[in-house]
Design a protein around this motif. Structure first.
Motif, PDB file in Angstrom:
ATOM      1  N   UNK A   1      40.608  -7.392  21.493  1.00  0.00           N
ATOM      2  CA  UNK A   1      40.538  -8.597  20.700  1.00  0.00           C
ATOM      3  C   UNK A   1      40.744  -9.818  21.594  1.00  0.00           C
ATOM      4  N   UNK A   2      41.691  -9.696  22.531  1.00  0.00           N
ATOM      5  CA  UNK A   2      41.966 -10.819  23.427  1.00  0.00           C
ATOM      6  C   UNK A   2      40.741 -11.126  24.294  1.00  0.00           C
ATOM      7  N   UNK A   3      40.061 -10.092  24.783  1.00  0.00           N
ATOM      8  CA  UNK A   3      38.856 -10.303  25.607  1.00  0.00           C
ATOM      9  C   UNK A   3      37.764 -10.979  24.792  1.00  0.00           C
ATOM     10  N   UNK A   4      37.635 -10.609  23.521  1.00  0.00           N
ATOM     11  CA  UNK A   4      36.622 -11.206  22.656  1.00  0.00           C
ATOM     12  C   UNK A   4      36.860 -12.711  22.523  1.00  0.00           C
ATOM     13  N   UNK A   5      38.091 -13.110  22.222  1.00  0.00           N
ATOM     14  CA  UNK A   5      38.392 -14.529  22.045  1.00  0.00           C
ATOM     15  C   UNK A   5      38.316 -15.284  23.371  1.00  0.00           C
ATOM     16  N   UNK A   6      38.669 -14.621  24.467  1.00  0.00           N
ATOM     17  CA  UNK A   6      38.541 -15.255  25.778  1.00  0.00           C
ATOM     18  C   UNK A   6      37.070 -15.517  26.088  1.00  0.00           C
ATOM     19  N   UNK A   7      36.220 -14.525  25.842  1.00  0.00           N
ATOM     20  CA  UNK A   7      34.779 -14.700  26.068  1.00  0.00           C
ATOM     21  C   UNK A   7      34.201 -15.762  25.158  1.00  0.00           C
ATOM     22  N   UNK A   8      34.631 -15.748  23.904  1.00  0.00           N
ATOM     23  CA  UNK A   8      34.155 -16.761  22.961  1.00  0.00           C
ATOM     24  C   UNK A   8      34.546 -18.161  23.367  1.00  0.00           C
ATOM     25  N   UNK A   9      35.773 -18.325  23.825  1.00  0.00           N
ATOM     26  CA  UNK A   9      36.214 -19.658  24.230  1.00  0.00           C
ATOM     27  C   UNK A   9      35.524 -20.096  25.517  1.00  0.00           C
ATOM     28  N   UNK A  10      35.207 -19.158  26.380  1.00  0.00           N
ATOM     29  CA  UNK A  10      34.541 -19.492  27.635  1.00  0.00           C
ATOM     30  C   UNK A  10      33.126 -20.016  27.394  1.00  0.00           C
ATOM     31  N   UNK A  11      32.441 -19.465  26.410  1.00  0.00           N
ATOM     32  CA  UNK A  11      31.054 -19.862  26.152  1.00  0.00           C
ATOM     33  C   UNK A  11      30.916 -20.890  25.032  1.00  0.00           C
ATOM     34  N   UNK A  12      31.987 -21.219  24.352  1.00  0.00           N
ATOM     35  CA  UNK A  12      31.894 -22.086  23.173  1.00  0.00           C
ATOM     36  C   UNK A  12      31.225 -23.419  23.485  1.00  0.00           C
ATOM     37  N   UNK A  13      31.748 -24.181  24.440  1.00  0.00           N
ATOM     38  CA  UNK A  13      31.214 -25.509  24.708  1.00  0.00           C
ATOM     39  C   UNK A  13      29.829 -25.440  25.347  1.00  0.00           C
TER      40      UNK A  13
END
Length: 176
Positions: free
Chosen positions: A1-13
């Motif tokens: 779950x942590x990797x998912x949110x980390x990846x999501x935050x990395x690509x968000x902007x």
């Protein structure tokens, strides 16, 4: 779950910037090109025609041009998202340029894959059109219709994921 949110935050902007670019392109297509093709040009081209068949042919040609441009934009932005993730690109504009280069180098493979995926989607929509329950009264049939509709939504989501996965496989298979 942590990797998912980390990846999501990395690509968000990055994806926000790409979304703004895509929004501008689609806005231009629908706000300017569509009215120009279907209101101005179509009127000019069909003004003196005495054949309804010729007017229909011009209308069909306008739809083909507009549809192909919308599809081209869609494919370009799809491959831009893929390149941004696979290659960890920070620049949406650089990703778009790289995606367009990929599409131009392999137009047959990209178009063939898009057509195959679109055909599968069209079959799913046609099947739903044939099998979709109509308006039902309250009770067990209403819940069955609700479940059927939710299954169709899941099927559409699965098809969209398959679409992206197949595009990603095409891209990764052609990296060499």
């Amino acid at each position: 779950v942590q990797r998912f949110f980390h990846g999501g935050s990395r690509f968000f902007f990055r994806f926000v910037r790409l979304g703004v670019m895509a929004g501008i392109v689609y806005w231009w297509l629908f706000a300017y090109l569509h009215p120009w093709l279907f209101d101005e040009r179509y009127t000019d081209l069909t003004r003196g025609l005495d054949s309804e068949r010729a007017a229909f042919a011009w209308r069909l040609a306008a739809y083909a041009v507009f549809g192909l441009l919308v599809i081209a934009a869609n494919v370009a932005f799809d491959y831009t998202r893929i390149r941004m993730v696979v290659e960890d690109r920070r620049s949406a504009l650089g990703g778009l340029a790289a995606a367009v280069r990929f599409i131009v180098r392999r137009p047959g493979a990209v178009a063939g894959l898009w057509c195959a995926n679109a055909l599968v989607f069209a079959i799913a929509v046609a099947a739903w059109a044939l099998l979709a329950p109509g308006v039902v009264s309250a009770g067990a049939m209403m819940w069955l219709a609700f479940v059927a509709a939710q299954l169709f939504v899941l099927a559409r989501l699965a098809l969209k994921l398959h679409f992206v996965a197949s595009q990603t496989a095409l891209f990764q298979g052609n990296l060499a």
